[in-house]
Scaffold this motif. Sequence first.
Motif, PDB file in Angstrom:
ATOM      1  N   SER C  70       0.838  -1.206   0.000  1.00  0.00           N
ATOM      2  CA  SER C  70       0.000   0.000   0.000  1.00  0.00           C
ATOM      3  C   SER C  70       0.866   1.246   0.000  1.00  0.00           C
ATOM      4  O   SER C  70       0.606   2.196  -0.726  1.00  0.00           O
ATOM      5  N   SER C  74       1.195   3.919  -3.124  1.00  0.00           N
ATOM      6  CA  SER C  74       0.657   5.264  -2.934  1.00  0.00           C
ATOM      7  C   SER C  74       1.478   6.313  -3.697  1.00  0.00           C
ATOM      8  O   SER C  74       1.043   7.442  -3.823  1.00  0.00           O
ATOM      9  N   ASN C  94      -0.154  11.951  -5.604  1.00  0.00           N
ATOM     10  CA  ASN C  94      -1.409  11.488  -5.000  1.00  0.00           C
ATOM     11  C   ASN C  94      -1.718  12.228  -3.713  1.00  0.00           C
ATOM     12  O   ASN C  94      -2.866  12.555  -3.428  1.00  0.00           O
ATOM     13  N   TYR C  95      -0.671  12.486  -2.947  1.00  0.00           N
ATOM     14  CA  TYR C  95      -0.890  13.159  -1.665  1.00  0.00           C
ATOM     15  C   TYR C  95      -1.278  14.617  -1.883  1.00  0.00           C
ATOM     16  O   TYR C  95      -2.079  15.173  -1.131  1.00  0.00           O
ATOM     17  N   ILE C 296     -11.276   4.486   0.505  1.00  0.00           N
ATOM     18  CA  ILE C 296     -10.300   3.534  -0.023  1.00  0.00           C
ATOM     19  C   ILE C 296     -10.991   2.553  -0.963  1.00  0.00           C
ATOM     20  O   ILE C 296     -10.538   2.313  -2.074  1.00  0.00           O
ATOM     21  N   GLY C 308      -3.380   3.613  -7.146  1.00  0.00           N
ATOM     22  CA  GLY C 308      -2.357   4.390  -6.459  1.00  0.00           C
ATOM     23  C   GLY C 308      -2.982   5.412  -5.528  1.00  0.00           C
ATOM     24  O   GLY C 308      -2.586   5.558  -4.378  1.00  0.00           O
ATOM     25  N   SER C 311      -4.491   3.914  -2.525  1.00  0.00           N
ATOM     26  CA  SER C 311      -3.454   3.498  -1.594  1.00  0.00           C
ATOM     27  C   SER C 311      -2.966   4.667  -0.744  1.00  0.00           C
ATOM     28  O   SER C 311      -2.620   4.482   0.425  1.00  0.00           O
ATOM     29  N   SER C 312      -2.966   5.843  -1.341  1.00  0.00           N
ATOM     30  CA  SER C 312      -2.491   6.988  -0.544  1.00  0.00           C
ATOM     31  C   SER C 312      -3.467   7.268   0.602  1.00  0.00           C
ATOM     32  O   SER C 312      -3.061   7.686   1.680  1.00  0.00           O
ATOM     33  N   VAL C 315      -2.688   4.833   3.256  1.00  0.00           N
ATOM     34  CA  VAL C 315      -1.504   5.210   4.029  1.00  0.00           C
ATOM     35  C   VAL C 315      -1.887   6.226   5.110  1.00  0.00           C
ATOM     36  O   VAL C 315      -1.421   6.147   6.246  1.00  0.00           O
TER      37      VAL C 315
END
Lengths: 306, 449, 338
Positions: C70, C74, C94-95, C296, C308, C311-312, C315
């Motif tokens: 994961s 991410s 992504n963040y 998610i 992706g 997954s972020s 996280v």
Amino acid sequence: MTANATPVARAAAPVASPEKKKQSRHLGTHFFLTVICITWLFPLVWAVYTAFRPYSETGANPRGYFSVGGAYNFDNFLKAWKDAELFQHFLDTLIVAIPAIILILFFASMIAFAVSRYSFRFNIALLMLFTAGNLLPQQVVITPLYRMYLALPMVSPISDNGMWYDQFFGLIMIHLAFQLGFCTFVLSNYFKQVPREINEAAVVDGASVWRTYWSVLLPLARPALAALATLEFTWIYNDFFWGILLLTKGWKFPVTSALNNLSGQFFTDYNLLAAGSLIVALPTLIVYLVLQKQFVAGLTLGSTKG
Amino acid sequence: MADLGQRLSRRTVLKSGAAVAALGGVSAFIAACGGSTSTPAPTAAPTAAPTAGPTAAPTPVAAVTFGSNYSDDVPKKAMQAVVDAFTKKTGIPVTVNTVEHGKFQDSINAYLQGTPDDTYTWFAGYRMRFFAAQGLATDISDVWSTIGASYTDAFKTASTGDDGKQYFVPFYNYPWVVIYRKSVFAAKGYTVPATIADFTALGDKMKKDGLIPLAFGDKDGWPAMGTFDIINMRMNGYDFHIGLMAGKEKWTDPKVKAVFQKWADLLPYFDPQPLGKTWQDAAKDMIDSKAGMYFLGTFAGEQATDKTVHDDLDFFPFPSFGTAFDAEKAIDAPIDGFMVSAKAKNVDGAKAFAEFLASGEAQLVFLASSPNNVAAAKGVDTASYSPFQKKMAEIIGGAGKIAQFLDRDTNPAFAGANGMQGFLQTFLGNPTGDLDKFLSGIQAFYDTL
Amino acid sequence: MSEFAVTQPVSSTAPSASAGGAVLPTTPAKKRRRRKFSVLTRRDRLTLVFMVGVPAFIHIFLIWVPTVASIILSFTKWNGVGGIEKIQWIGLRNYEVLKDIYQPFWPAVQHNFIWLGTFLFIATPLGMLIAVILDRNLRGSRIYQSVLYMPVVLSLAIVGFIWQLIYAPGSGFINNFLDVVTGSTKWTTPGTAIDWLGNHDLNLWAVLVAASWRHVGYIMVLYLAGLKSVDNTLREAAAIDGANARQTFFRVIFPVLAPINVVILVVTVIESLRAFDIVYVINKGLNGLELLSVLITTNLLGEASLIGFGSSIAVVLLLISIGPIIFYLYRTMREQPE
């Protein structure tokens, strides 16, 4: 909050409170608890009431759900049972739950036996890993796990599509992985209470590690295993998340996940929805009411005995 | 699994470094992913070979597996009738795997990459092209050489992928219209409104009579898209709408803002509490005469299980707005149909099934049990159509421009719960909010995809 | 989903209780006479490696490998179709999207914290209070206990369905009740009813009532088990010293129960982060019910998965949960005999 004094403390107190005062206090407590219990039961009672009434008298009329009288029957239950193919889904639940519980208890008791009877260098590390894994929200792992399940191969009798995805086997494995931690903990605490001498006697008799585990310790753990099996059954039965994510064939859904997979009719006919929900809720309620002792024992195992 | 297991256990269990363990696990994981997807998809031989599919069937007639999202009562039974008719005609058995409509779409990606059924239900337009482009569908151009004559060019276009080949068999379509109960209109003396002014006047009357003018349920996120589509097409025209869907126009365009402003003006005529209701709940409101009208696809009729109630249903196209685009008479009339999966085992059987589904005969069998759609094939004998269906055919035939539906005309990742479903619900929850900020948020999200 | 939390308390009560036991003079400290690995025969050693290795492998393979994956995913972009060659590395993009563009993100974080706060400050204390009351061995205590615990054996998905019957717009109990009380007839004046599940300012609270319905009983049973393990001599001693009930609880019982308090705290936090089923059955976590856990799956499922990106979010959820997990491990492992 003063009402919280424990009876023990009260009884032991040198100055006993006057009988009358004590009773009236208890009355207040009973009142409080009764109100809470009625509130707690209400949603279930309402669901039962709704489930016994036909849609024609409730849904289609103004304030129909709030009315009294008219027909009361099992029609909704029968329709939910038949339309939602609940028998198949109950079967699916058992196909997943029974092997999962056996495997969980088998593997957990092995680890518990090993860590409670022998010292490894990484005993603690192992327990930490298991506990942490057990606490992790499932959603943290679901994305890669989903892709893994699509990618991992599996031979034919176990998997009908060559993958882990959409397989009872896959569901069993994830339950196994997630539930191991909890059962290992409970059982290792349980094993620690078993006197060493029993173990040592077996060793003196020349028993191997396996025999000590299988024929000596495991039978002793029967009460703990029974309690854990009860708990695990409820948890696996109640699983919703893994079912809806790791399965796709409609007929394979265990009963709790299947409820979400019902036809749209269930979501306009609240009588039917109530009946379906109650049928699905019934087994865990029965297990709880019949095996209440096991249940609470499972939850409190080790905590009371230190 | 054994190989993977060994690799994993060697790296993760024996080595102590956590980082090493992590890397080992992941590389194994990624390797596993690559492995599965590199499996060559059984390519369908376009020639009509008489032999069975790539996996030789043990029985003389191999069953076709069919993944169906027809999970509601009425269409489920109707589809079973079609399947039975096919088996009766060809002797090819069909194994139906029915999955709840929403769930089917949720897991479609995994389904098609995993072990899909030979053929499955799907939607025309962008959503079909998306899977065709990803190599998840079997080219059925050869089937089209047989069935092509029974479809109009518009249907052929809607079945064609980006590469010019056909991947889809249209089965039926249905218009998005304003549905009502004739008996309610007759009892209260309502008349069908032609313009938006008539429409709001009627709405005011209905309110006075204690009815919700327009039933509405958007708990699932997508029904509101139909309302956006129609207002956008009425105000800005079909071409602008399709351009917007394709990303050629911007959501920050003042024309889009005008659509939401107009929608906000009309909202008082809609059920004020749409977000707690499913489309089925809303359909019930109209059927139970709590609401006067309902703007939805004609499949709303599925909720009228009582025949006399169904016969009482009628509908009209969304009123005109007095713009230059009135003449287009554009509507959403989504086409539902079938695709053959790239991993189909019984390709020949699947194609035979597809060919059957393309026939007016098969479509009429379905429509007989589910009279809420019209056949996609042309020249179908409409004698058996109910008045409800005849009117559908009339409205679709009279429409100058036909869109599929927002979630079929644009990138699926944009249309989904992450994107437009959530955005439209936000709008409905707060229609008087800051539209500029709202629209730039939509555009920013579109740009990330 | 609640299972893990449930499990935790239990498992944790075990080690923690042994710690509690150390405080109490009645429980003799256990002598450890564990055998050394090295004195075993080769065969026995292999047996032990098998006994520990197989389950450990399954656990690591299905839980920790995906967790690490994961984190790695991410930083990528992948629509889930095709193999590794289709995965693009996009660094922290992504963040950034999560922070600035993805609108459900911040509401989801907020809702998770509201969930946590409600559990922590209302549901959990209520469960503890009831446990303390029931610990007095009142008449009928078992009946009260059974009733209050009943929702705990139901899946949160079922809880969601059952409470929809209470909240539903036209047919739900509350709106019908309100209509009767106010004398309105809902057909003629639509909108007087309260849109419990559709109004994005209300629905989270409505769901929290349903979730608490289940959580209270859960905490009650856990705490009751802890209370039962407290040695009565402590209470007697406190009574002799003239402590009143409240003082006895807060000054004597509560501190002795520190280990179980930790368990309850951690269970509450983890349950709040795991919340999923109930929201998912009600509206798939849209419109006011956004939670990290649902976001998610929203990104994972559907025609075009954003692997992706999803997954972020995983996280972020991992980072939030890691604190309580470490805290819990630290507390329990410290007490675990070496």
